[in-house]
Design a protein around this motif. Structure first.
Motif, PDB file in Angstrom:
ATOM      1  N   UNK A  43       0.818  -1.209   0.000  1.00  8.60           N
ATOM      2  CA  UNK A  43       0.000   0.000   0.000  1.00  8.60           C
ATOM      3  C   UNK A  43       0.862   1.274   0.000  1.00  8.60           C
ATOM      4  N   UNK A  44       1.762   1.428   0.953  1.00 12.11           N
ATOM      5  CA  UNK A  44       2.575   2.655   1.003  1.00 12.11           C
ATOM      6  C   UNK A  44       3.533   2.795  -0.184  1.00 12.11           C
ATOM      7  N   UNK A  45       4.213   1.727  -0.621  1.00 11.42           N
ATOM      8  CA  UNK A  45       5.031   1.902  -1.828  1.00 11.42           C
ATOM      9  C   UNK A  45       4.216   2.290  -3.059  1.00 11.42           C
ATOM     10  N   UNK A  46       3.049   1.696  -3.208  1.00  8.14           N
ATOM     11  CA  UNK A  46       2.209   2.045  -4.353  1.00  8.14           C
ATOM     12  C   UNK A  46       1.688   3.473  -4.237  1.00  8.14           C
ATOM     13  N   UNK A  47       1.297   3.871  -3.032  1.00  3.75           N
ATOM     14  CA  UNK A  47       0.840   5.244  -2.829  1.00  3.75           C
ATOM     15  C   UNK A  47       1.964   6.233  -3.115  1.00  3.75           C
ATOM     16  N   UNK A  48       3.186   5.888  -2.709  1.00  3.51           N
ATOM     17  CA  UNK A  48       4.308   6.784  -3.001  1.00  3.51           C
ATOM     18  C   UNK A  48       4.579   6.852  -4.497  1.00  3.51           C
ATOM     19  N   UNK A  49       4.398   5.736  -5.197  1.00  2.72           N
ATOM     20  CA  UNK A  49       4.594   5.756  -6.651  1.00  2.72           C
ATOM     21  C   UNK A  49       3.559   6.657  -7.318  1.00  2.72           C
ATOM     22  N   UNK A  50       2.306   6.573  -6.879  1.00  2.00           N
ATOM     23  CA  UNK A  50       1.279   7.460  -7.435  1.00  2.00           C
ATOM     24  C   UNK A  50       1.601   8.919  -7.150  1.00  2.00           C
ATOM     25  N   UNK A  51       2.052   9.205  -5.923  1.00  2.57           N
ATOM     26  CA  UNK A  51       2.412  10.584  -5.588  1.00  2.57           C
ATOM     27  C   UNK A  51       3.598  11.065  -6.417  1.00  2.57           C
ATOM     28  N   UNK A  52       4.559  10.193  -6.631  1.00  2.00           N
ATOM     29  CA  UNK A  52       5.719  10.576  -7.436  1.00  2.00           C
ATOM     30  C   UNK A  52       5.331  10.850  -8.883  1.00  2.00           C
ATOM     31  N   UNK A  60      11.055  16.197  -4.260  1.00  2.00           N
ATOM     32  CA  UNK A  60      10.719  14.965  -3.566  1.00  2.00           C
ATOM     33  C   UNK A  60      10.860  13.727  -4.435  1.00  2.00           C
ATOM     34  N   UNK A  61      11.056  13.872  -5.701  1.00  2.00           N
ATOM     35  CA  UNK A  61      11.129  12.724  -6.596  1.00  2.00           C
ATOM     36  C   UNK A  61      12.504  12.072  -6.491  1.00  2.00           C
TER      37      UNK A  61
END
Length: 133
Positions: A43-52, A60-61
């Motif tokens: 969940x958190x890695x995928x959410x970070x990928x969407x945010x990136x 932040x990228x």
């Protein structure tokens, strides 16, 4: 091995960016697994990928920033550290730490007026019927 392939395939900077990204995503996966459950480590890695992809600026990228940018390397250190902390702090250890810091919520228990001044020995002897002075 992936670092070597990425470095030989492109350049050393992309290899280090790959390692940096791996560290950050690994830390996020550990935190996600501890906070949500082991089934939801994605969940958190995928959410970070969407945010990136959709929201992140260049600052932040951590995927596309320069290899010498300090913020992505700080994230690469902090994310696995946060993962290690979440693994180390279990529910019991967390409660003990909160009690030590005196941040745990206090529970108010109403006592009868006659039992507030008695010691635990006096209260136990009252329950058992023993006369202890």
């Amino acid at each position: 091995m992936f670092f070597l392939v990425e470095t030989l395939g492109a350049d050393i900077g992309l290899g280090f960016a790959f390692v940096r990204s791996l560290l950050i995503w690994q830390g996020l996966a550990i935190v996600s697994g501890r906070l949500l459950s082991p089934q939801f480590i994605w969940v958190l890695p995928l959410a970070s990928a969407f945010l990136l992809i959709w929201q992140a600026g260049d600052r932040w990228n951590w995927i596309t920033t320069q290899i010498d940018a300090p913020l992505p390397w700080a994230l690469a250190v902090l994310a696995p550290a946060a993962g290690a902390i979440t693994v180390a702090v279990t529910k019991r250890r967390g409660a003990v730490m909160l009690r030590r810091l005196r941040l745990a919520p206090t529970v108010s228990v109403s006592r009868r007026a006659d039992s507030t001044s008695r010691s635990p020995v006096d209260q136990m002897s009252r329950l058992t019927g023993d006369k202890h002075s």
